[in-house]
Design a protein around this motif. Structure first.
Motif, mmCIF file in Angstrom:
data_model
loop_
_atom_site.group_PDB
_atom_site.id
_atom_site.type_symbol
_atom_site.label_atom_id
_atom_site.label_comp_id
_atom_site.label_asym_id
_atom_site.label_seq_id
_atom_site.Cartn_x
_atom_site.Cartn_y
_atom_site.Cartn_z
ATOM 1 N N ILE A 15 0.835 -1.206 0.000
ATOM 2 C CA ILE A 15 0.000 0.000 0.000
ATOM 3 C C ILE A 15 0.867 1.253 0.000
ATOM 4 O O ILE A 15 0.580 2.220 -0.704
ATOM 5 C CB ILE A 15 -0.978 -0.029 1.190
ATOM 6 C CG1 ILE A 15 -1.998 -1.154 0.984
ATOM 7 C CG2 ILE A 15 -1.681 1.318 1.360
ATOM 8 C CD1 ILE A 15 -2.791 -1.517 2.229
ATOM 9 N N GLN A 20 -3.027 4.821 -3.948
ATOM 10 C CA GLN A 20 -4.408 4.456 -3.629
ATOM 11 C C GLN A 20 -4.862 3.178 -4.343
ATOM 12 O O GLN A 20 -5.820 3.173 -5.114
ATOM 13 C CB GLN A 20 -5.362 5.602 -3.949
ATOM 14 C CG GLN A 20 -5.132 6.823 -3.112
ATOM 15 C CD GLN A 20 -6.148 7.920 -3.352
ATOM 16 O OE1 GLN A 20 -6.795 7.997 -4.399
ATOM 17 N NE2 GLN A 20 -6.309 8.777 -2.369
ATOM 18 N N LEU A 47 -6.546 -6.400 5.778
ATOM 19 C CA LEU A 47 -6.604 -4.976 5.424
ATOM 20 C C LEU A 47 -7.394 -4.205 6.481
ATOM 21 O O LEU A 47 -6.996 -3.102 6.881
ATOM 22 C CB LEU A 47 -7.246 -4.795 4.047
ATOM 23 C CG LEU A 47 -6.401 -5.197 2.848
ATOM 24 C CD1 LEU A 47 -7.228 -5.151 1.571
ATOM 25 C CD2 LEU A 47 -5.168 -4.324 2.718
ATOM 26 N N VAL A 51 -6.411 -0.930 8.849
ATOM 27 C CA VAL A 51 -7.259 0.262 8.970
ATOM 28 C C VAL A 51 -7.580 0.521 10.441
ATOM 29 O O VAL A 51 -7.464 1.659 10.924
ATOM 30 C CB VAL A 51 -8.548 0.109 8.135
ATOM 31 C CG1 VAL A 51 -9.531 1.233 8.427
ATOM 32 C CG2 VAL A 51 -8.220 0.061 6.638
ATOM 33 N N VAL A 56 -3.373 2.449 7.904
ATOM 34 C CA VAL A 56 -3.885 2.601 6.545
ATOM 35 C C VAL A 56 -5.236 3.284 6.624
ATOM 36 O O VAL A 56 -5.996 3.058 7.565
ATOM 37 C CB VAL A 56 -4.023 1.206 5.878
ATOM 38 C CG1 VAL A 56 -4.806 1.267 4.591
ATOM 39 C CG2 VAL A 56 -2.660 0.584 5.646
ATOM 40 N N GLU A 57 -5.514 4.112 5.638
ATOM 41 C CA GLU A 57 -6.833 4.730 5.519
ATOM 42 C C GLU A 57 -7.559 4.091 4.353
ATOM 43 O O GLU A 57 -6.936 3.756 3.338
ATOM 44 C CB GLU A 57 -6.681 6.239 5.305
ATOM 45 C CG GLU A 57 -6.032 6.929 6.488
ATOM 46 C CD GLU A 57 -5.645 8.362 6.208
ATOM 47 O OE1 GLU A 57 -5.877 8.846 5.080
ATOM 48 O OE2 GLU A 57 -5.097 8.999 7.116
ATOM 49 N N LYS A 58 -8.856 3.905 4.515
ATOM 50 C CA LYS A 58 -9.668 3.287 3.476
ATOM 51 C C LYS A 58 -10.659 4.307 2.958
ATOM 52 O O LYS A 58 -11.297 5.011 3.731
ATOM 53 C CB LYS A 58 -10.409 2.068 4.045
ATOM 54 C CG LYS A 58 -11.270 1.352 3.033
ATOM 55 C CD LYS A 58 -11.720 -0.017 3.525
ATOM 56 C CE LYS A 58 -12.899 0.052 4.439
ATOM 57 N NZ LYS A 58 -13.479 -1.294 4.718
ATOM 58 N N ASN A 66 -13.175 -0.166 -2.883
ATOM 59 C CA ASN A 66 -12.474 0.661 -1.908
ATOM 60 C C ASN A 66 -11.032 0.851 -2.350
ATOM 61 O O ASN A 66 -10.485 0.034 -3.085
ATOM 62 C CB ASN A 66 -12.473 -0.005 -0.531
ATOM 63 C CG ASN A 66 -13.847 -0.061 0.076
ATOM 64 O OD1 ASN A 66 -14.624 0.874 -0.053
ATOM 65 N ND2 ASN A 66 -14.162 -1.157 0.740
ATOM 66 N N TYR A 68 -7.052 1.976 -0.689
ATOM 67 C CA TYR A 68 -6.290 2.010 0.548
ATOM 68 C C TYR A 68 -5.125 2.968 0.368
ATOM 69 O O TYR A 68 -4.558 3.089 -0.715
ATOM 70 C CB TYR A 68 -5.791 0.605 0.900
ATOM 71 C CG TYR A 68 -6.953 -0.322 1.151
ATOM 72 C CD1 TYR A 68 -7.494 -0.454 2.413
ATOM 73 C CD2 TYR A 68 -7.542 -1.026 0.101
ATOM 74 C CE1 TYR A 68 -8.590 -1.274 2.639
ATOM 75 C CE2 TYR A 68 -8.639 -1.847 0.313
ATOM 76 C CZ TYR A 68 -9.152 -1.964 1.587
ATOM 77 O OH TYR A 68 -10.239 -2.758 1.800
#
Length: 91
Positions: A15, A20, A47, A51, A56-58, A66, A68
């Motif tokens: 990631i 993204q 994953l 988050v 990590v941002e989703k 989605n 990541y």
């Protein structure tokens, strides 16, 4: 990062190195590295763990997809891991 599995660390690195990526993009990259199939039942819970740990941002590309993105906290965790590893490599 010391509480992550090796698989979760690999997901984090993938990631961090992509712009993204979707879950499928991450899956494809990890499958190439592992040279084996990764099923959705293994991928997405891991994953979600990243988050939940705020590494990590989703986000959502559309209703079905989605993406990541590495967070600042995730980048810091990678940097700390690299420093820790380096002390053993440089010996």
């Amino acid at each position: 990062m010391n509480d992550l599995t090796g698989f979760q660390r690999d997901l984090l690195y993938v990631i961090a190195g992509a712009d993204q990526p979707s879950g499928q993009d991450v899956k494809d990259e990890v499958e190439t590295y592992y040279n084996s199939d990764i099923n959705h039942g293994r991928l997405y819970p891991n994953l979600d763990t990243l988050v939940n740990k705020e590494l990590v941002e989703k986000g959502q590309l559309d209703r079905r997809t989605n993406y990541y993105e590495i967070s600042d906290r995730g980048r810091q965790a990678i940097e700390e891991r690299r420093e820790w590893e380096q002390q053993y490599i440089d010996q």
